[in-house]
Design a protein around this motif. Structure first.
Motif, short mmCIF file in Angstrom:
data_model
loop_
_atom_site.label_atom_id
_atom_site.label_comp_id
_atom_site.label_asym_id
_atom_site.label_seq_id
_atom_site.Cartn_x
_atom_site.Cartn_y
_atom_site.Cartn_z
N ARG A 1 -9.53 0.86 4.49
CA ARG A 1 -9.92 0.08 5.68
C ARG A 1 -9.41 -1.37 5.62
NH1 ARG A 1 -9.99 3.94 7.87
NH2 ARG A 1 -11.68 5.14 8.81
N SER A 2 -9.43 -1.98 4.45
CA SER A 2 -9.00 -3.38 4.32
C SER A 2 -8.01 -3.49 3.17
CB SER A 2 -10.21 -4.29 4.07
OG SER A 2 -11.14 -4.21 5.14
N TRP A 3 -6.80 -3.95 3.47
CA TRP A 3 -5.76 -4.02 2.45
C TRP A 3 -4.68 -5.02 2.87
CZ3 TRP A 3 -5.83 -0.49 6.32
CH2 TRP A 3 -4.65 -0.26 7.03
N GLN A 4 -3.79 -5.31 1.93
CA GLN A 4 -2.63 -6.15 2.21
C GLN A 4 -1.36 -5.40 1.81
OE1 GLN A 4 -3.12 -9.71 -0.11
NE2 GLN A 4 -4.60 -10.65 1.31
N LEU A 5 -0.31 -5.55 2.61
CA LEU A 5 1.03 -5.15 2.19
C LEU A 5 1.69 -6.42 1.68
CD1 LEU A 5 3.40 -3.09 2.02
CD2 LEU A 5 4.13 -3.98 4.24
N GLN A 6 2.14 -6.39 0.42
CA GLN A 6 2.71 -7.58 -0.19
C GLN A 6 4.17 -7.31 -0.58
OE1 GLN A 6 0.07 -8.05 -3.52
NE2 GLN A 6 -1.54 -9.04 -2.29
N VAL B 1 3.93 -12.12 -2.00
CA VAL B 1 3.75 -12.76 -0.70
C VAL B 1 3.13 -11.74 0.25
CG1 VAL B 1 4.92 -13.83 1.28
CG2 VAL B 1 5.74 -14.26 -1.06
N ILE B 2 2.15 -12.17 1.05
CA ILE B 2 1.51 -11.26 2.00
C ILE B 2 2.45 -11.01 3.19
CG2 ILE B 2 -0.45 -10.90 3.56
CD1 ILE B 2 -2.09 -12.73 1.73
N LEU B 3 2.78 -9.74 3.43
CA LEU B 3 3.62 -9.37 4.56
C LEU B 3 2.79 -8.89 5.75
CD1 LEU B 3 6.41 -7.36 2.65
CD2 LEU B 3 6.42 -9.77 3.31
N SER B 4 1.67 -8.23 5.45
CA SER B 4 0.81 -7.70 6.51
C SER B 4 -0.60 -7.58 5.94
CB SER B 4 1.31 -6.34 6.99
OG SER B 4 0.50 -5.82 8.02
N GLU B 5 -1.59 -8.04 6.71
CA GLU B 5 -2.98 -8.01 6.23
C GLU B 5 -3.86 -7.28 7.23
OE1 GLU B 5 -6.11 -10.99 4.00
OE2 GLU B 5 -4.50 -11.85 5.23
N HIS B 6 -4.78 -6.45 6.71
CA HIS B 6 -5.62 -5.62 7.56
C HIS B 6 -7.08 -5.73 7.12
CE1 HIS B 6 -1.92 -3.52 8.95
NE2 HIS B 6 -1.53 -3.82 7.71
N GLN C 1 -5.63 -3.23 -2.46
CA GLN C 1 -6.96 -2.98 -1.91
C GLN C 1 -7.71 -4.30 -1.74
OE1 GLN C 1 -8.99 -1.12 -0.15
NE2 GLN C 1 -9.55 0.51 -1.61
N MET C 2 -8.33 -4.52 -0.54
CA MET C 2 -9.03 -5.78 -0.27
C MET C 2 -10.46 -5.58 0.23
SD MET C 2 -6.84 -8.04 -1.14
CE MET C 2 -7.64 -9.52 -0.52
N GLY C 3 -10.94 -4.33 0.21
CA GLY C 3 -12.30 -4.09 0.68
C GLY C 3 -12.69 -2.65 0.47
#
Length: 477
Positions: free
Chosen positions: A413-418, A427-432, A465-467
Protein backbone atom coordinates in the motif's frame (compact mmCIF):
# COMPACT_ATOMS: atom_id res chain seq x y z
CA UNK A 1 -28.34 -68.40 17.14
CA UNK A 2 -31.08 -69.22 14.70
CA UNK A 3 -31.57 -70.17 11.06
CA UNK A 4 -31.11 -66.52 10.08
CA UNK A 5 -28.23 -65.73 12.50
CA UNK A 6 -24.72 -67.09 12.98
CA UNK A 7 -22.53 -66.03 15.94
CA UNK A 8 -18.76 -66.44 15.77
CA UNK A 9 -16.98 -65.01 18.80
CA UNK A 10 -17.89 -61.32 19.00
CA UNK A 11 -19.23 -61.34 15.47
CA UNK A 12 -22.88 -61.80 14.58
CA UNK A 13 -23.93 -62.49 10.96
CA UNK A 14 -27.66 -62.27 10.29
CA UNK A 15 -29.98 -62.22 7.28
CA UNK A 16 -33.18 -60.21 7.61
CA UNK A 17 -33.80 -60.64 3.88
CA UNK A 18 -32.63 -63.26 1.36
CA UNK A 19 -30.48 -60.66 -0.43
CA UNK A 20 -29.07 -58.86 2.62
CA UNK A 21 -26.33 -59.77 5.12
CA UNK A 22 -25.80 -57.81 8.33
CA UNK A 23 -22.48 -58.09 10.22
CA UNK A 24 -22.26 -56.77 13.81
CA UNK A 25 -19.36 -56.63 16.26
CA UNK A 26 -20.87 -56.82 19.72
CA UNK A 27 -17.64 -56.13 21.61
CA UNK A 28 -18.42 -52.78 23.23
CA UNK A 29 -19.38 -50.94 20.03
CA UNK A 30 -22.65 -51.68 18.20
CA UNK A 31 -21.21 -51.02 14.76
CA UNK A 32 -22.70 -52.88 11.82
CA UNK A 33 -21.85 -53.50 8.19
CA UNK A 34 -24.58 -54.38 5.70
CA UNK A 35 -24.00 -56.14 2.38
CA UNK A 36 -26.75 -56.15 -0.25
CA UNK A 37 -26.86 -58.12 -3.45
CA UNK A 38 -27.82 -55.11 -5.55
CA UNK A 39 -25.31 -52.76 -3.90
CA UNK A 40 -21.77 -52.52 -5.39
CA UNK A 41 -20.24 -51.90 -1.96
CA UNK A 42 -21.55 -51.87 1.60
CA UNK A 43 -23.37 -49.77 4.20
CA UNK A 44 -21.67 -48.95 7.49
CA UNK A 45 -23.62 -47.88 10.57
CA UNK A 46 -21.64 -46.43 13.48
CA UNK A 47 -22.48 -46.82 17.14
CA UNK A 48 -24.06 -43.34 16.94
CA UNK A 49 -26.57 -44.57 14.39
CA UNK A 50 -25.13 -42.65 11.40
CA UNK A 51 -25.00 -44.55 8.11
CA UNK A 52 -22.35 -44.26 5.39
CA UNK A 53 -22.37 -45.87 1.96
CA UNK A 54 -19.15 -47.11 0.32
CA UNK A 55 -18.87 -48.06 -3.36
CA UNK A 56 -16.27 -50.47 -4.74
CA UNK A 57 -13.56 -48.99 -6.96
CA UNK A 58 -13.36 -52.17 -9.06
CA UNK A 59 -15.66 -55.17 -9.43
CA UNK A 60 -14.82 -58.66 -8.18
CA UNK A 61 -13.94 -61.49 -10.54
CA UNK A 62 -16.57 -63.64 -12.28
CA UNK A 63 -16.47 -66.26 -9.50
CA UNK A 64 -18.10 -63.73 -7.15
CA UNK A 65 -20.67 -62.31 -9.55
CA UNK A 66 -23.26 -65.11 -9.45
CA UNK A 67 -25.20 -63.54 -6.57
CA UNK A 68 -26.81 -65.15 -3.55
CA UNK A 69 -30.18 -66.15 -4.96
CA UNK A 70 -31.39 -68.01 -8.00
CA UNK A 71 -33.35 -65.08 -9.38
CA UNK A 72 -31.91 -62.77 -11.98
CA UNK A 73 -30.79 -59.40 -10.61
CA UNK A 74 -29.24 -56.35 -12.19
CA UNK A 75 -25.51 -56.49 -12.73
CA UNK A 76 -23.39 -54.69 -10.13
CA UNK A 77 -21.56 -51.65 -11.50
CA UNK A 78 -18.32 -50.49 -9.87
CA UNK A 79 -16.97 -46.95 -9.95
CA UNK A 80 -14.48 -47.93 -12.65
CA UNK A 81 -17.29 -49.37 -14.80
CA UNK A 82 -19.41 -46.27 -14.22
CA UNK A 83 -16.51 -44.06 -15.32
CA UNK A 84 -15.99 -46.13 -18.48
CA UNK A 85 -19.68 -45.95 -19.34
CA UNK A 86 -19.68 -42.19 -18.77
CA UNK A 87 -16.63 -41.71 -21.01
CA UNK A 88 -18.21 -43.87 -23.75
CA UNK A 89 -21.41 -41.81 -23.60
CA UNK A 90 -19.50 -38.50 -23.69
CA UNK A 91 -17.40 -39.71 -26.64
CA UNK A 92 -20.50 -40.85 -28.51
CA UNK A 93 -22.26 -37.51 -27.84
CA UNK A 94 -19.23 -35.52 -29.02
CA UNK A 95 -18.99 -37.63 -32.18
CA UNK A 96 -22.70 -37.37 -32.99
CA UNK A 97 -22.94 -33.63 -32.31
CA UNK A 98 -19.69 -32.50 -33.94
CA UNK A 99 -17.55 -35.03 -35.83
CA UNK A 100 -20.35 -36.88 -37.62
CA UNK A 101 -21.66 -33.62 -39.05
CA UNK A 102 -18.14 -32.52 -39.99
CA UNK A 103 -17.52 -35.80 -41.80
CA UNK A 104 -20.79 -35.52 -43.71
CA UNK A 105 -20.00 -31.97 -44.87
CA UNK A 106 -16.19 -31.59 -44.84
CA UNK A 107 -14.58 -28.18 -44.98
CA UNK A 108 -13.95 -26.90 -48.48
CA UNK A 109 -10.19 -27.12 -47.96
CA UNK A 110 -10.48 -30.84 -47.17
CA UNK A 111 -12.39 -31.45 -50.41
CA UNK A 112 -9.78 -29.44 -52.32
CA UNK A 113 -6.96 -31.53 -50.84
CA UNK A 114 -8.83 -34.72 -51.77
CA UNK A 115 -9.14 -33.46 -55.37
CA UNK A 116 -5.39 -32.73 -55.49
CA UNK A 117 -4.66 -36.28 -54.28
CA UNK A 118 -6.91 -37.69 -57.03
CA UNK A 119 -5.19 -35.57 -59.69
CA UNK A 120 -1.70 -36.59 -58.59
CA UNK A 121 -2.67 -40.29 -58.52
CA UNK A 122 -4.21 -39.93 -61.97
CA UNK A 123 -1.07 -38.24 -63.32
CA UNK A 124 1.18 -41.03 -61.95
CA UNK A 125 -1.02 -43.73 -63.54
CA UNK A 126 -1.17 -41.93 -66.89
CA UNK A 127 2.59 -41.47 -66.89
CA UNK A 128 3.08 -45.19 -66.25
CA UNK A 129 1.09 -45.92 -69.41
CA UNK A 130 2.76 -43.29 -71.61
CA UNK A 131 5.62 -41.15 -70.36
CA UNK A 132 5.80 -39.22 -73.62
CA UNK A 133 2.16 -38.15 -73.41
CA UNK A 134 1.51 -34.54 -72.40
CA UNK A 135 -1.75 -35.45 -70.69
CA UNK A 136 -0.20 -36.57 -67.36
CA UNK A 137 1.99 -33.46 -67.32
CA UNK A 138 -1.04 -31.17 -67.59
CA UNK A 139 -2.87 -33.06 -64.83
CA UNK A 140 0.18 -32.83 -62.54
CA UNK A 141 0.67 -29.11 -63.29
CA UNK A 142 -2.99 -28.50 -62.46
CA UNK A 143 -2.66 -30.35 -59.13
CA UNK A 144 0.48 -28.41 -58.15
CA UNK A 145 -1.18 -25.09 -59.11
CA UNK A 146 -4.15 -25.95 -56.90
CA UNK A 147 -1.78 -26.81 -54.06
CA UNK A 148 0.03 -23.48 -54.44
CA UNK A 149 -3.26 -21.61 -54.12
CA UNK A 150 -4.19 -23.54 -50.97
CA UNK A 151 -0.82 -22.96 -49.29
CA UNK A 152 -0.66 -19.29 -50.24
CA UNK A 153 -2.09 -18.41 -46.81
CA UNK A 154 -0.41 -20.30 -43.97
CA UNK A 155 -3.63 -20.57 -41.95
CA UNK A 156 -5.65 -22.13 -44.79
CA UNK A 157 -4.62 -25.75 -44.15
CA UNK A 158 -4.04 -27.26 -40.72
CA UNK A 159 -1.49 -30.00 -40.01
CA UNK A 160 -4.35 -32.38 -39.14
CA UNK A 161 -6.11 -31.76 -42.47
CA UNK A 162 -2.90 -32.26 -44.41
CA UNK A 163 -2.17 -35.52 -42.59
CA UNK A 164 -5.68 -36.95 -42.89
CA UNK A 165 -6.17 -35.97 -46.56
CA UNK A 166 -3.83 -38.66 -47.91
CA UNK A 167 -1.63 -36.01 -49.56
CA UNK A 168 1.53 -37.13 -47.75
CA UNK A 169 1.21 -40.75 -48.90
CA UNK A 170 0.41 -39.50 -52.38
CA UNK A 171 3.51 -37.27 -52.46
CA UNK A 172 5.70 -40.14 -51.30
CA UNK A 173 4.79 -41.88 -54.56
CA UNK A 174 5.18 -38.65 -56.55
CA UNK A 175 8.65 -37.73 -55.24
CA UNK A 176 9.85 -41.28 -54.64
CA UNK A 177 11.53 -43.63 -57.07
CA UNK A 178 10.66 -47.32 -56.81
CA UNK A 179 14.13 -48.67 -57.60
CA UNK A 180 14.21 -51.83 -55.51
CA UNK A 181 17.30 -54.03 -55.69
CA UNK A 182 15.03 -57.00 -56.44
CA UNK A 183 14.01 -55.51 -59.78
CA UNK A 184 15.88 -55.97 -63.00
CA UNK A 185 18.21 -53.32 -64.33
CA UNK A 186 15.75 -52.51 -67.12
CA UNK A 187 12.88 -51.90 -64.67
CA UNK A 188 15.11 -49.78 -62.45
CA UNK A 189 16.18 -47.60 -65.39
CA UNK A 190 12.56 -47.07 -66.42
CA UNK A 191 11.55 -46.13 -62.86
CA UNK A 192 14.45 -43.65 -62.65
CA UNK A 193 13.41 -42.14 -65.99
CA UNK A 194 9.78 -41.67 -64.86
CA UNK A 195 11.02 -40.18 -61.60
CA UNK A 196 13.25 -37.67 -63.38
CA UNK A 197 10.35 -36.65 -65.66
CA UNK A 198 8.09 -36.02 -62.67
CA UNK A 199 10.77 -33.97 -60.90
CA UNK A 200 11.19 -31.80 -64.00
CA UNK A 201 7.47 -30.95 -63.98
CA UNK A 202 7.53 -30.35 -60.20
CA UNK A 203 10.47 -27.91 -60.49
CA UNK A 204 8.69 -26.12 -63.29
CA UNK A 205 5.20 -25.92 -61.74
CA UNK A 206 5.89 -25.69 -58.00
CA UNK A 207 7.02 -22.20 -56.89
CA UNK A 208 9.72 -21.85 -54.26
CA UNK A 209 7.27 -20.19 -51.83
CA UNK A 210 4.91 -23.16 -52.12
CA UNK A 211 7.77 -25.60 -51.54
CA UNK A 212 8.80 -23.76 -48.37
CA UNK A 213 5.20 -23.63 -47.13
CA UNK A 214 4.76 -27.34 -47.86
CA UNK A 215 7.93 -28.28 -45.96
CA UNK A 216 6.79 -26.25 -42.95
CA UNK A 217 3.41 -27.99 -43.00
CA UNK A 218 5.06 -31.40 -43.24
CA UNK A 219 7.23 -30.55 -40.22
CA UNK A 220 4.08 -29.57 -38.33
CA UNK A 221 2.51 -32.91 -39.23
CA UNK A 222 5.63 -34.75 -38.06
CA UNK A 223 5.66 -32.88 -34.75
CA UNK A 224 2.02 -33.73 -34.07
CA UNK A 225 2.26 -37.45 -34.88
CA UNK A 226 5.80 -38.28 -33.76
CA UNK A 227 5.39 -39.14 -30.10
CA UNK A 228 7.14 -41.48 -27.73
CA UNK A 229 5.18 -44.76 -27.47
CA UNK A 230 2.57 -44.86 -24.70
CA UNK A 231 1.44 -48.35 -23.75
CA UNK A 232 -1.99 -48.87 -22.18
CA UNK A 233 -1.77 -51.78 -19.77
CA UNK A 234 -5.38 -52.75 -19.14
CA UNK A 235 -6.70 -56.18 -18.18
CA UNK A 236 -9.76 -57.76 -16.62
CA UNK A 237 -8.18 -57.87 -13.18
CA UNK A 238 -7.43 -54.18 -13.03
CA UNK A 239 -4.74 -51.97 -14.50
CA UNK A 240 -3.97 -48.32 -14.94
CA UNK A 241 -6.51 -47.58 -17.69
CA UNK A 242 -6.42 -43.92 -18.69
CA UNK A 243 -4.43 -43.17 -15.53
CA UNK A 244 -1.32 -44.19 -17.50
CA UNK A 245 -1.54 -40.76 -19.16
CA UNK A 246 -1.00 -39.06 -15.79
CA UNK A 247 2.24 -40.91 -15.06
CA UNK A 248 5.35 -39.06 -16.18
CA UNK A 249 8.13 -40.76 -18.10
CA UNK A 250 11.51 -40.74 -16.34
CA UNK A 251 14.82 -40.29 -18.15
CA UNK A 252 18.46 -40.13 -17.18
CA UNK A 253 20.80 -38.11 -19.38
CA UNK A 254 24.18 -39.32 -20.54
CA UNK A 255 26.52 -37.50 -22.91
CA UNK A 256 27.69 -39.55 -25.87
CA UNK A 257 31.29 -40.78 -26.01
CA UNK A 258 33.62 -38.38 -27.75
CA UNK A 259 31.13 -35.48 -27.59
CA UNK A 260 32.83 -32.22 -26.59
CA UNK A 261 30.62 -29.50 -28.05
CA UNK A 262 27.70 -29.97 -25.66
CA UNK A 263 27.43 -29.21 -21.95
CA UNK A 264 27.85 -32.42 -19.93
CA UNK A 265 24.56 -33.14 -18.13
CA UNK A 266 25.35 -36.81 -17.47
CA UNK A 267 23.43 -38.13 -14.48
CA UNK A 268 20.77 -35.46 -14.67
CA UNK A 269 17.24 -36.82 -14.10
CA UNK A 270 14.38 -35.72 -16.32
CA UNK A 271 10.62 -36.20 -16.21
CA UNK A 272 8.27 -35.77 -19.17
CA UNK A 273 4.53 -35.87 -19.76
CA UNK A 274 3.62 -39.01 -21.77
CA UNK A 275 1.77 -37.02 -24.46
CA UNK A 276 4.67 -34.63 -25.14
CA UNK A 277 6.11 -34.87 -28.65
CA UNK A 278 9.65 -35.83 -29.56
CA UNK A 279 10.15 -32.33 -30.98
CA UNK A 280 9.20 -30.76 -27.65
CA UNK A 281 11.69 -33.02 -25.89
CA UNK A 282 14.40 -32.07 -28.39
CA UNK A 283 13.80 -28.36 -27.83
CA UNK A 284 13.93 -28.77 -24.06
CA UNK A 285 17.13 -30.83 -24.17
CA UNK A 286 18.72 -28.39 -26.60
CA UNK A 287 18.36 -25.59 -24.07
CA UNK A 288 19.99 -27.80 -21.43
CA UNK A 289 23.00 -29.10 -23.32
CA UNK A 290 23.73 -26.48 -26.00
CA UNK A 291 25.08 -23.05 -25.19
CA UNK A 292 22.40 -20.36 -25.42
CA UNK A 293 22.94 -16.72 -26.23
CA UNK A 294 23.11 -15.82 -22.52
CA UNK A 295 25.91 -18.37 -21.91
CA UNK A 296 28.44 -16.33 -23.90
CA UNK A 297 30.35 -13.18 -22.96
CA UNK A 298 28.17 -10.19 -22.10
CA UNK A 299 29.85 -8.13 -24.80
CA UNK A 300 28.38 -10.51 -27.41
CA UNK A 301 24.75 -9.88 -26.38
CA UNK A 302 22.71 -8.13 -29.06
CA UNK A 303 20.94 -5.86 -26.58
CA UNK A 304 24.31 -4.58 -25.34
CA UNK A 305 25.51 -3.93 -28.90
CA UNK A 306 22.31 -2.04 -29.73
CA UNK A 307 22.69 0.19 -26.68
CA UNK A 308 26.31 0.92 -27.62
CA UNK A 309 25.18 2.01 -31.08
CA UNK A 310 22.26 4.26 -30.09
CA UNK A 311 19.87 4.90 -27.17
CA UNK A 312 16.70 2.78 -27.16
CA UNK A 313 13.23 4.09 -26.22
CA UNK A 314 10.49 1.99 -24.59
CA UNK A 315 6.83 3.00 -24.76
CA UNK A 316 4.31 1.47 -22.36
CA UNK A 317 1.27 -0.14 -24.07
CA UNK A 318 -0.30 -2.40 -21.44
CA UNK A 319 0.64 -4.32 -18.29
CA UNK A 320 3.14 -7.09 -19.06
CA UNK A 321 3.36 -6.14 -22.72
CA UNK A 322 6.47 -6.82 -24.80
CA UNK A 323 7.55 -3.17 -24.88
CA UNK A 324 9.42 -2.91 -21.57
CA UNK A 325 13.09 -3.08 -20.60
CA UNK A 326 12.92 -6.43 -18.76
CA UNK A 327 11.27 -8.11 -21.76
CA UNK A 328 13.81 -6.48 -24.08
CA UNK A 329 16.76 -7.80 -22.05
CA UNK A 330 15.16 -11.28 -21.72
CA UNK A 331 14.78 -11.58 -25.49
CA UNK A 332 18.30 -10.25 -26.23
CA UNK A 333 16.98 -7.03 -27.70
CA UNK A 334 13.96 -8.84 -29.25
CA UNK A 335 16.24 -11.01 -31.41
CA UNK A 336 15.08 -14.37 -29.99
CA UNK A 337 11.46 -15.62 -29.80
CA UNK A 338 11.52 -17.05 -26.27
CA UNK A 339 11.83 -14.77 -23.24
CA UNK A 340 14.05 -15.87 -20.38
CA UNK A 341 14.04 -14.43 -16.89
CA UNK A 342 17.07 -12.06 -16.91
CA UNK A 343 17.70 -12.56 -13.19
CA UNK A 344 17.81 -16.34 -13.58
CA UNK A 345 20.73 -16.15 -16.02
CA UNK A 346 22.68 -13.25 -14.54
CA UNK A 347 21.62 -10.67 -17.13
CA UNK A 348 20.39 -8.51 -14.23
CA UNK A 349 20.96 -9.00 -10.50
CA UNK A 350 18.15 -8.99 -7.93
CA UNK A 351 18.89 -8.39 -4.24
CA UNK A 352 16.64 -7.93 -1.22
CA UNK A 353 16.56 -7.02 2.45
CA UNK A 354 16.42 -10.79 3.15
CA UNK A 355 19.82 -11.50 1.58
CA UNK A 356 19.99 -14.43 -0.85
CA UNK A 357 17.03 -16.46 0.45
CA UNK A 358 13.43 -15.37 0.68
CA UNK A 359 10.96 -17.02 3.08
CA UNK A 360 8.83 -17.83 0.00
CA UNK A 361 10.00 -18.05 -3.59
CA UNK A 362 13.27 -17.05 -5.24
CA UNK A 363 14.72 -13.62 -5.90
CA UNK A 364 14.29 -13.94 -9.67
CA UNK A 365 10.57 -14.66 -9.19
CA UNK A 366 9.86 -10.94 -8.82
CA UNK A 367 10.57 -10.60 -12.57
CA UNK A 368 8.45 -13.60 -13.61
CA UNK A 369 6.16 -13.26 -16.63
CA UNK A 370 4.27 -16.50 -15.94
CA UNK A 371 0.56 -16.24 -16.56
CA UNK A 372 0.01 -17.23 -12.91
CA UNK A 373 1.59 -15.05 -10.26
CA UNK A 374 4.25 -16.74 -8.12
CA UNK A 375 4.35 -16.67 -4.33
CA UNK A 376 7.45 -14.69 -3.38
CA UNK A 377 7.82 -12.12 -0.62
CA UNK A 378 10.02 -10.95 2.24
CA UNK A 379 9.47 -11.44 5.93
CA UNK A 380 7.31 -9.04 7.94
CA UNK A 381 9.88 -6.23 7.91
CA UNK A 382 8.89 -2.55 8.00
CA UNK A 383 12.02 -1.67 5.97
CA UNK A 384 11.79 -4.51 3.43
CA UNK A 385 13.08 -3.85 -0.09
CA UNK A 386 13.87 -5.42 -3.47
CA UNK A 387 16.59 -3.94 -5.72
CA UNK A 388 17.59 -4.70 -9.32
CA UNK A 389 20.98 -4.00 -10.88
CA UNK A 390 19.89 -3.62 -14.51
CA UNK A 391 23.40 -3.58 -15.91
CA UNK A 392 22.32 -0.75 -18.23
CA UNK A 393 21.55 2.93 -17.69
CA UNK A 394 17.93 4.06 -17.94
CA UNK A 395 15.74 7.15 -17.71
CA UNK A 396 12.59 5.47 -16.29
CA UNK A 397 9.17 6.69 -17.50
CA UNK A 398 6.84 4.00 -16.09
CA UNK A 399 6.93 0.75 -14.14
CA UNK A 400 4.54 -2.18 -13.60
CA UNK A 401 4.09 -4.31 -10.48
CA UNK A 402 2.09 -7.48 -9.84
CA UNK A 403 0.79 -8.70 -6.49
CA UNK A 404 2.13 -12.17 -5.69
CA UNK A 405 0.06 -15.30 -5.32
CA UNK A 406 -1.32 -15.42 -1.80
CA UNK A 407 -4.11 -13.28 -0.45
CA UNK A 408 -5.26 -9.72 -1.08
CA UNK A 409 -4.66 -8.46 2.46
CA UNK A 410 -0.89 -8.72 1.95
CA UNK A 411 -0.89 -6.31 -1.03
CA UNK A 412 1.54 -3.41 -0.77
CA UNK A 413 0.00 0.00 0.00
CA UNK A 414 2.81 2.47 0.81
CA UNK A 415 6.19 2.30 -0.92
CA UNK A 416 8.84 4.20 -2.86
CA UNK A 417 10.42 3.46 -6.23
CA UNK A 418 14.03 4.57 -5.89
CA UNK A 419 16.87 4.93 -8.40
CA UNK A 420 20.62 4.81 -7.91
CA UNK A 421 23.77 5.19 -9.96
CA UNK A 422 25.97 3.09 -7.66
CA UNK A 423 23.56 0.92 -5.61
CA UNK A 424 24.45 2.88 -2.46
CA UNK A 425 22.96 6.37 -2.76
CA UNK A 426 19.26 6.35 -3.65
CA UNK A 427 16.91 8.96 -5.10
CA UNK A 428 13.10 8.80 -4.85
CA UNK A 429 11.57 8.41 -8.32
CA UNK A 430 7.98 7.72 -7.29
CA UNK A 431 6.29 7.70 -3.87
CA UNK A 432 2.98 6.09 -2.90
CA UNK A 433 0.90 6.30 0.26
CA UNK A 434 -2.20 4.13 0.80
CA UNK A 435 -2.22 3.29 -2.91
CA UNK A 436 -4.92 0.60 -3.41
CA UNK A 437 -4.40 -0.23 -7.08
CA UNK A 438 -3.00 -3.66 -6.23
CA UNK A 439 -5.63 -5.91 -4.67
CA UNK A 440 -6.32 -9.56 -5.38
CA UNK A 441 -3.47 -12.05 -5.94
CA UNK A 442 -2.06 -11.63 -9.44
CA UNK A 443 -3.50 -8.15 -9.93
CA UNK A 444 -1.27 -5.70 -11.84
CA UNK A 445 -0.93 -1.94 -12.12
CA UNK A 446 1.36 0.55 -13.87
CA UNK A 447 2.49 3.95 -12.66
CA UNK A 448 4.12 6.72 -14.68
CA UNK A 449 7.21 8.47 -13.34
CA UNK A 450 7.10 12.26 -13.44
CA UNK A 451 10.12 14.44 -13.90
CA UNK A 452 13.24 14.21 -16.02
CA UNK A 453 16.47 12.43 -15.03
CA UNK A 454 19.70 14.09 -16.06
CA UNK A 455 23.00 12.64 -17.19
CA UNK A 456 23.33 8.90 -17.60
CA UNK A 457 20.17 8.18 -15.63
CA UNK A 458 20.11 5.22 -13.24
CA UNK A 459 21.52 1.69 -13.30
CA UNK A 460 19.81 0.44 -10.12
CA UNK A 461 16.13 0.57 -9.11
CA UNK A 462 14.61 -0.40 -5.77
CA UNK A 463 11.14 -0.93 -4.28
CA UNK A 464 11.26 0.24 -0.64
CA UNK A 465 8.48 -0.70 1.79
CA UNK A 466 7.19 2.45 3.58
CA UNK A 467 4.10 1.27 5.44
CA UNK A 468 1.77 -1.58 6.34
CA UNK A 469 0.09 -3.88 3.84
CA UNK A 470 -3.62 -3.92 2.99
CA UNK A 471 -4.25 -5.79 6.25
CA UNK A 472 -2.95 -2.75 8.19
CA UNK A 473 -1.01 -5.24 10.33
CA UNK A 474 2.01 -6.55 8.41
CA UNK A 475 4.86 -5.25 6.24
CA UNK A 476 5.35 -8.10 3.74
CA UNK A 477 6.82 -7.02 0.39
Amino acid sequence: PSEATIIVGNWSLSCSKPTELNIVNSDGQQQSTTLKEDLPGFLFESNRGTKHSFTAETSLGPEFSAGWSGKKTKRLVSKADQTKQKIRKMARDIYEHYFEVAQATPRGIVADLANIVIKVDTAIKKQAKSNSSSEWKEVLRSALTDLSELLHEESNVSAYELNSSGLIQCFLKLFGSATSQDKTMKVQKKAAKLHAARLAIIKEALPTATTIALVKKLLSVLETIEKLPVYLYDSSNGGYGLQILTKRLRFRLERGPGETGLIDRTGRALKMEPLATVRQLERYLLKMVAKQWYDFERSSFNFIKKLEETPVSFNYQSDFDSEGLIYWIGTNGRTVPDWVNPAQYGLVVVTSSEGRNLPYGKLEDILSRDSNALNCHTNDDRRAWFAIDLGVWIHPKAYTMRHARGYGRSAVRSWQLQGSKDGVNWVILSEHSNDERLGEPGSTATWTIDGETSGQGFRHVRIQQMGKNASAQTHYL
